[in-house]
Each structure stands twice: as structure tokens, then as C-alpha cells.
Design a protein around this motif. Sequence first.
Motif, PDB file in Angstrom:
ATOM      1  N   PRO A 165       0.811  -0.930  -0.144  1.00  0.00           N
ATOM      2  CA  PRO A 165      -0.168   0.058  -0.051  1.00  0.00           C
ATOM      3  C   PRO A 165       1.200   1.606  -0.342  1.00  0.00           C
ATOM      4  N   THR A 211      -4.390  -4.794  -5.875  1.00  0.00           N
ATOM      5  CA  THR A 211      -5.778  -4.933  -4.627  1.00  0.00           C
ATOM      6  C   THR A 211      -6.828  -4.959  -5.271  1.00  0.00           C
ATOM      7  N   VAL A 246       2.078   3.408  -5.243  1.00  0.00           N
ATOM      8  CA  VAL A 246       1.067   3.548  -4.586  1.00  0.00           C
ATOM      9  C   VAL A 246      -0.536   3.310  -5.375  1.00  0.00           C
ATOM     10  N   SER A 257      -0.150  -0.511  -7.012  1.00  0.00           N
ATOM     11  CA  SER A 257      -1.395  -1.227  -5.906  1.00  0.00           C
ATOM     12  C   SER A 257      -2.426  -1.218  -5.268  1.00  0.00           C
ATOM     13  N   HIS A 258      -3.043  -0.175  -5.610  1.00  0.00           N
ATOM     14  CA  HIS A 258      -4.533   0.214  -5.084  1.00  0.00           C
ATOM     15  C   HIS A 258      -5.146  -0.937  -6.057  1.00  0.00           C
TER      16      HIS A 258
END
Length: 194
Positions: free
Chosen positions: A110, A127, A120, A123-124
Motif C-alpha cells: 500500500p 489489490t 501506490v 498497488s491500490h
Amino acid sequence: CIFAHPDDEVFCTGGTIARAVADGVEVMVVSATNGGAGQINDATVATRRTLGQRRAQELHDSCRTLGAQYVECLSYGDGTLKDMDMAVLVEHVTRILREFRPDVVISFGPDGGYGHPDHVIISHATTIACSLSGSADEFPQQGLPPHSPGALYHAYFPPKPLLMLDRLSEWLVAAGGGRARVGDQVEDVTEFVR
């Protein structure tokens, strides 16, 4: 592996990719950008106009060396992921997950490893896509069967004061009861890796 820039695959998961391929695993590496806004440290290698093309080629070369069988460099602007519509990025990553159907996905944590905005955001998006890709109700317009990866792993960056050499030195001293010497044979480094 889903990252933001060419070179992220090497410094985050290069050893993991090579090991997985050696064990017979099919590996795909996705870079959301071509890295065209990165630094140019050597003007003989690339210009501002050619940097993205150069880094995309380096991504393919890196993956060939590591053994990754599939490579995709998306066309999102380097440094602009934070300005994107998250739903668009999530849908694109979901499409990739449904097409490739991975058992395991690796991306940044995160915090993006060290706070890089593109890291970031990817990754978000990754996910979220991992949690949505298994639902037939999400993005049905893709016409692809749902698929949920079995695991999502985040690349970990140790705190800055922790150097690998320090860890290795501490482990060698502890393993040898304080008697480790240069040249000593090491049979098992699993404790060190933990």
C-alpha cells in the motif's frame, strides 16, 4: 507481477521471477507505464523523446533474461497514474487477471514500497482488481470468465537503516557462535531469509 515502471520487476521480484521460471511456473510481468518520465543519467542512452521506448525495450530484455514468458507494457503516462480514473485502471488490471488467470499476483504494498505515487496507485488498483476479478457481476462487458488469484503478495522494502550486509553478518556470526570467518561454507540460509 504488476508494477508501475520498467525496472520495478527487477528490484522488486527479479529473484522470485527467476526462481519461479526455474521451477516451471509461467510468469507474466505487467508495467503500467513505459517509464518515459524517468531520469536520464546518460544522454548517450536515451533522450527525453526516446526514453519511454528505451525503457520498454529494457523491460522486455529484463524479462527475457529472468525467463518471464509474458510481458506487457501498458500505455499509461509515467507519473500520471495518480490522476487517472481508478475505475479505468482497475478494469484494465481485472482484464489482465482474467485473461492470464494467475495463481499468484505480486505488486507493491500500500505504501508503494517507498511512497512513489505511481507505485501506490498501481498497488491500490491491483489489490482492488484481485478482489473483484472473481465476480461475474464485475465488468461483465469484458466477456471473460471470472478468475480470482489464489494469493496477492506485496513486495517488501526493508526499513532504510537495515542493510542486507548487516543482516547477513549478524546471521553468520550467530550461526557460527561468533566464530564465522570469511570463506566459511554456508549450508542453509533459510533462517537468514526469514
